[in-house]
Design a protein around this motif. Structure first.
Motif, PDB file in Angstrom:
ATOM      1  N   THR A  73       0.846  -1.010  -0.155  1.00  0.00           N
ATOM      2  CA  THR A  73      -0.037  -0.020   0.092  1.00  0.00           C
ATOM      3  C   THR A  73       1.182   1.236  -0.072  1.00  0.00           C
ATOM      4  N   LEU A  74       0.378   2.318  -0.553  1.00  0.00           N
ATOM      5  CA  LEU A  74       1.163   3.551  -0.843  1.00  0.00           C
ATOM      6  C   LEU A  74      -0.024   4.582  -0.117  1.00  0.00           C
ATOM      7  N   ALA A  75       0.807   5.308   1.103  1.00  0.00           N
ATOM      8  CA  ALA A  75       0.069   6.423   1.576  1.00  0.00           C
ATOM      9  C   ALA A  75       0.692   7.682   0.880  1.00  0.00           C
ATOM     10  N   PHE A  76      -0.065   8.814   0.597  1.00  0.00           N
ATOM     11  CA  PHE A  76       0.288   9.986   0.302  1.00  0.00           C
ATOM     12  C   PHE A  76      -0.672  11.129   0.712  1.00  0.00           C
ATOM     13  N   LEU A  77      -0.266  12.300   0.614  1.00  0.00           N
ATOM     14  CA  LEU A  77      -0.995  13.640   0.941  1.00  0.00           C
ATOM     15  C   LEU A  77      -2.106  13.881  -0.468  1.00  0.00           C
ATOM     16  N   ARG A  78      -3.001  14.049  -0.247  1.00  0.00           N
ATOM     17  CA  ARG A  78      -3.780  14.544  -1.335  1.00  0.00           C
ATOM     18  C   ARG A  78      -4.646  15.833  -0.726  1.00  0.00           C
ATOM     19  N   VAL A  79      -4.704  16.909  -1.351  1.00  0.00           N
ATOM     20  CA  VAL A  79      -5.316  18.167  -1.204  1.00  0.00           C
ATOM     21  C   VAL A  79      -6.740  17.950  -1.462  1.00  0.00           C
ATOM     22  N   VAL A  80      -7.600  18.069  -0.782  1.00  0.00           N
ATOM     23  CA  VAL A  80      -8.960  18.047  -0.880  1.00  0.00           C
ATOM     24  C   VAL A  80      -9.833  19.078  -0.148  1.00  0.00           C
TER      25      VAL A  80
END
Length: 124
Positions: A73-80
């Protein structure tokens, strides 16, 4: 460098590696590019293999990729945008072998970069 060259500035950062990219593994890296029409930067996560880079996330403000300890699994930041329209970074996760990313936090002030350590749930 000339002003006409600005659109060529692609800045990689935050690499995380799963195995050896030359032997079937891959690296994930966030890449920022200027969007001159919108007067802002676009950031995506790209997967780099022995064949070269490919865009891995669909968002245009995704950054700080981190692989889970098991590499699946890859976790990352996403601007929402939140319910009030304020844009904040939140943690998103997606399976490395494909599938849609899902945002897993809703922190009012936004999230910081994820870490690669396993999450431990509090026992009841």
């Amino acid at each position: 460098m000339l002003a006409n060259d600005i659109h060529h500035l692609h800045v990689p950062s935050s690499p995380t590696v799963s195995g050896d990219p030359r032997n079937g593994g891959s690296a994930f890296v966030s890449v920022s590019r200027p969007d001159l029409d919108a007067d802002r930067y676009r950031t995506t996560v790209e997967q780099v293999t022995g064949s070269g880079p490919t865009r891995w996330t669909a968002g245009d403000r995704d950054s700080a990729p981190v692989l889970s300890p098991d590499g699946r699994t890859l976790a990352f930041l996403r601007v929402v945008a939140d319910e009030h329209g304020a844009e904040r970074p939140q943690v998103a996760v997606a399976p490395v072998d494909g599938g849609e990313a899902r945002v897993v936090t809703t922190l009012p002030l936004g999230a910081g970069a994820p870490s690669g350590r396993p999450i431990r749930r509090a026992s009841p």
